[in-house]
Every structure is written in C-alpha cells, then in structure tokens.
Design an enzyme around this catalytic site. Sequence first.
Site, PDB file in Angstrom:
ATOM      1  CE  LYS A   1      -9.677 -15.107  41.094  1.00 21.44           C
ATOM      2  NZ  LYS A   1     -10.479 -14.235  41.994  1.00 21.44           N
TER       3      LYS A   1
ATOM      4  CE  LYS B   1      -4.585 -18.957  49.614  1.00 20.90           C
ATOM      5  NZ  LYS B   1      -5.832 -18.336  50.125  1.00 20.90           N
TER       6      LYS B   1
ATOM      7  CE  LYS C   1      -7.895 -11.919  51.002  1.00 18.89           C
ATOM      8  NZ  LYS C   1      -7.916 -13.390  50.863  1.00 18.89           N
TER       9      LYS C   1
ATOM     10  CB  THR D   1     -12.589 -22.680  50.602  1.00 21.64           C
ATOM     11  OG1 THR D   1     -12.665 -21.532  49.757  1.00 21.64           O
ATOM     12  CG2 THR D   1     -11.409 -22.552  51.552  1.00 21.64           C
TER      13      THR D   1
ATOM     14  CG  ASN E   1     -18.176 -20.280  52.048  1.00 20.52           C
ATOM     15  OD1 ASN E   1     -19.099 -21.043  51.791  1.00 20.52           O
ATOM     16  ND2 ASN E   1     -17.147 -20.127  51.245  1.00 20.52           N
TER      17      ASN E   1
ATOM     18  CB  SER F   1     -11.591 -18.099  41.958  1.00 29.23           C
ATOM     19  OG  SER F   1     -12.444 -17.638  42.970  1.00 29.23           O
TER      20      SER F   1
HETATM   21  N1  GLU Z   1     -10.546 -15.398  49.574  1.00 24.26           N
HETATM   22  C1  GLU Z   1     -10.164 -16.688  49.098  1.00 24.26           C
HETATM   23  C2  GLU Z   1      -8.739 -16.995  49.496  1.00 24.26           C
HETATM   24  O1  GLU Z   1      -8.220 -16.423  50.430  1.00 24.26           O
HETATM   25  C3  GLU Z   1     -10.441 -16.882  47.624  1.00 24.26           C
HETATM   26  C4  GLU Z   1      -9.683 -15.990  46.694  1.00 24.26           C
HETATM   27  C5  GLU Z   1     -10.135 -16.069  45.251  1.00 24.26           C
HETATM   28  O2  GLU Z   1     -10.975 -16.895  44.929  1.00 24.26           O
HETATM   29  O3  GLU Z   1      -9.628 -15.274  44.465  1.00 24.26           O
HETATM   30  O4  GLU Z   1      -8.117 -17.860  48.952  1.00 24.26           O
END
Ligand code: GLU
Length: 419
Positions: A72, A96, A108, A192, A223, A353
Amino acid sequence: MLNNTNNSLCNDAKSQLEAAYTYINVKANIKNILSVPKESLEVSIPVKMDSGDVKIFKGYRVHYDNSRGPYKGGIRFHPGVSLDEVTALSFWMTFKCAVVNIPFGGGKGGVIVDTKSLSKGEIERLSRGYITAVSDFIGPDKDIPAPDVYTNPQIMAWMADQYGILKGVPTPAIITGKPIEFGGSIGRSDATSQGGLYVIDSAVKVLGLDKNKLTVAVQGFGNAGYNIAKLMYNSGYNVVAVSDSNGGIYSDKWFNPEQIMDIKNLSGSVTAAAIGDIKKITNEELLELDVDILIPSALEAQITKDNANNIKAKIILELANGPITHEADKILDKKGIFVIPDILANAGGVTVSYFEWVQNRTGYYWDIDTVHKRLEKIMVASFNDIYSNCNKHDISLRTAAYVLALERITKAIDARMHV
Ligand code: GLU
C-alpha cells in the site's frame, strides 16, 4: 526488475530501523528480509503531448514488504522522483501501516515529472499511461496505490478508470483517495491532517500544555500542510507561519490559513499575503523559527545536520515523509525536542485509505462521524502505545514507533515463513 542502489535516502531511512534493533530481539533472517525491497519496477511511459509529439516519462513502483497484507502506498508526481526516493517511501509505508495496525504492507510509486508544466489533458494521459505500464504489478489484493505529492483525487479517478478498462471490470478497490462520487471515502481528502491533529492533541495532553497558548509553523501548503494549518487554527492553536515552494510568511500574531489560501489561489503563492504584520520569510527561516510546534509537510530531508542545531521548536510533527535525516534526528534528540515521527504523524492518510478500501469491497459507505471516530481511535491508541514504550525504555518516539511496528511485522513474517 531492478536492483536497488545503495543510495542515501533509503539508507538513511534504514538507519532509523537499525536504531530500533537495539531494543527488540529480531532474528537475523528477518533483518535480512527487511533490509531490501521485495521487487521494483521501472517503466517508460509514452505520452502524446498537446503538440502532437510523444514524450517519454520515467516511472517506478516499488514493493517493499507484504508480510502483513497487500502493498500500500501513494504515487508521487515530482521532478525529483528517483528509484532511491520511491524505495525509501515504500520502506516508510511498510512501518507506517504496521504502526497503525492496518492489514497492509508497504509500496510506493512515482513519476519524474513537473506537473506544473503539463496541461490537464497531458496529466490525464500520463496518469492512464502509468497505470497501463504497471497494471500487472498492482491489484486490489496485491498492491493498492493512492495519492501523494502532486497527485490528487482527479488523478486517482483517471487511474482507477484506466485499470477498470484494462481488466474489463470496474475495480474501485484498486486505488484509494478517489473522488467521493467515484468510490472515494468521505474524510479521505484531509485524513492525513486530521490524523495529525489527533496525534498532536494527544501529545499536547500528555505534555500538560494548553493548545490555545501554542504557536505553530507549517512548512508546505499542499494537501497535508494547508489542511493541518486550517484544522489546528480551527481547533485553537496559533498558526504564525506557513510556506509553499516559493517561500513563506510569518506573523508575531496569528492568522487564518483559509484566508491565506484565498490569496494563494489568486496569486499563486502564500508570499503574496505578506502585508502589514505579516512578513515574508524563506523556507529555511521558517524551519528555524522560535515556535512551539513545527510541522514539516512538504518533502523529505528538510532538517539535516546543517540546520538541526538551529531548530528552536519544542515539538515537531512530521507530516511529510522523512523530513528529518537520521543525523539531524540525533541532534534534535539531544536538544530534547519532542519529535513525533512520520510513520505515526502522517498515518491518518493511509488509515482512511484502508477505510476506503474496506468500503469499496463491502459496497457499504460510512458517514463522516464513523470515519472520524474510527480514525481518532486508531491514531490516539497508536500514539499512546508508542508514548508509553518511549517512556518505559527511555527511547525516542521514532525508535518506539519502529519497535512497535517491528513487533507486528516480525510476528507476521514468522507466522508465514518460520524463519
Ligand atoms: N501518500 C500517503 C502516505 O505517504 C498515503 C498513502 C496511502 O493512502 O496509501 O502515507
């Protein structure tokens, strides 16, 4: 498939993990597994530009670890994207997701592009082209992308639509951060920052502080940065400085970030709000302001060994991924600065998410109160777990967060592989 290089950002990220190994017994085989990404894909994306010429963009998708569930993580559109950066970001996603205990691993993606120089149609064709290029590498049970720096719900909609076209069936759970009208979750767009607010409120509580007396500086007005400034202002904190890529503003009183956004929308930058009591400052000056709370919300490696000694904030909330290098972290720790690490501070985004993915798969959509209540519960519990561990072992919040994540990841690896 590529070999990942020994480049610095990823190695720097891994030093954070090494620090945690002192406080938790992890088998050598598991350390080996976690020392490298599982797989990395590099793609060339041909895009028909408005001029009729075809331009080739380079993109990546990295799968770091999927011991706890599907990979993810977001997709970044930025000129500075590299395989090293995407790998580091996929590493942080792994830890995370474990910190907030959602059933995902870490991945990613990224494309080397300056979206400001592209038309809307060109961005749409690039977004669809990226998904076409990585379509066999992702999947709703395999790897679920989301937005990141310079990608947004509209881009997620094009990407999800493209995946549905390629696979011949609409597949909303392929991607999160979609517009609400197209399978998105209510509360995802500022999740976030909402998660960051729950965490900072928890920190303020355990530290016995009064938020109405605390000053806040936010680096980045995208954002994450804009929404945290807005939410903190609305909740009683004193926002005294914000910045975007053109520079920042500071006031020795407070200001309303929503008014600053109106000015940015008209002029292109927050710096146009520098009138009267509000002074123009640089991004570097913003980081060194004498404020109570500093919130880096832009890119990685903003606080390094070169400026760490000049940081005056008492609390840092890492809303960006990796804004403090490992060397700088040690300096801040010695100075007694209360650093709330990225893998906790910005985990609200991926948590909602997860909620979006669950809603897509069940076809049953939640209201905003349900999203906020469930997000708050997860963020506050994660903060409290980490805070009590950091007190028990006299370690930083970051190391405590890695220890918590490692407990969960190692159990999952062991259950699957008996290494
Ligand atoms: N890009 C965000 C992060 O770095 C969200 C990642 C997601 O929702 O999968 O946590």
